[in-house]
Write an enzyme that holds these catalytic residues in place. Structure first.
Site: not given
Ligand code: ADP
Length: 205
Positions: A110, A43
């Site tokens: 997914s 996300s």
């Molecule tokens: P998902 O949608 O896969 O469940 P989220 O995007 O909600 O994951 O959460 C990812 C977490 O990882 C967030 O807190 C984000 O700030 C952190 N994060 C750290 N480094 C990265 C990066 N390079 N890309 C994406 N998220 C990151």
């Protein structure tokens, strides 16, 4: 759940081809399908990417896992059957958005390969591009981040059937792009996707 139940239905062609639409609106459609464990970054990367693309004038729309479960998929849970129906609907919706000339970003765990392959097949049948992005952040890193406290709950047995803990995640074998976000900034990860979109000709540099 996915058989056609209606009878006496007929496909109604519009007056425009897809190419006419995309040419008139100066856009191109295609689906960028993020998959990976909870908290791997789907996300966050999709949101950053959406902002970058829109601000540079590229038509783009983001479909997000939890958000879709507030509306369209509010009647679905997390059983294997419901997860399959969740992804089937998203595959169909992404196809429509892409047909409309959007770069469509989907961020859904997914976890099952068959469901992702079905979404890919729906796009192939419609002649639309589909790029699977495996956000391959290791479980230990996802669990360390745990932005919604879900891993903690799953480890405590308060959530059953949590992907990566007591429910399987089938890693993609032929993803167009694999990202490990460990030690990378969000912008760096988003840039890797942009580079891929340029490489395949969906956007210009
Ligand atoms: P998902 O949608 O896969 O469940 P989220 O995007 O909600 O994951 O959460 C990812 C977490 O990882 C967030 O807190 C984000 O700030 C952190 N994060 C750290 N480094 C990265 C990066 N390079 N890309 C994406 N998220 C990151």
């Amino acid at each position: 759940m996915s058989e056609i139940k209606s009878t006496n239905i007929h496909w109604h062609e519009g007056n425009l081809t897809r190419d006419e639409r995309w040419e008139a609106l100066r856009c191109k459609g295609g689906t960028v399908w993020f998959t990976g464990l909870s908290a791997c970054g789907k996300s966050t990367i999709a949101s950053a990417l959406e902002q970058i693309l829109i601000q540079s004038g590229v038509n783009c729309y983001r479909l997000d896992g939890d958000n879709i479960r507030f509306g369209l998929n509010k009647n679905l849970g997390f059983s294997a059957e419901d997860r399959a129906e969740n992804i089937r609907r998203i595959g169909e919706i992404a196809k429509l958005f892409s047909d409309g000339g959007n770069i469509t970003l989907t961020s859904f765990i997914s976890p099952y390969a068959a469901d992702r392959d079905a979404a890919r097949a729906v796009h192939a049948e419609a002649g639309l591009p589909f790029y699977e992005i495996f956000v391959d952040t290791p479980l230990e890193e996802c669990e360390k981040r745990d932005p919604k406290g879900l891993y903690k709950k799953a480890r405590a047995g308060e959530i059953k059937g949590f992907t990566g803990i007591d429910d399987p995640y089938e890693a993609p074998e032929k993803a167009e792009l694999v990202l490990d976000t460990t030690g990378k900034s969000v912008n760096e990860s988003a840039q890797e996707v942009i580079d891929m979109l340029v490489r395949v000709g969906l956007i210009e540099q």
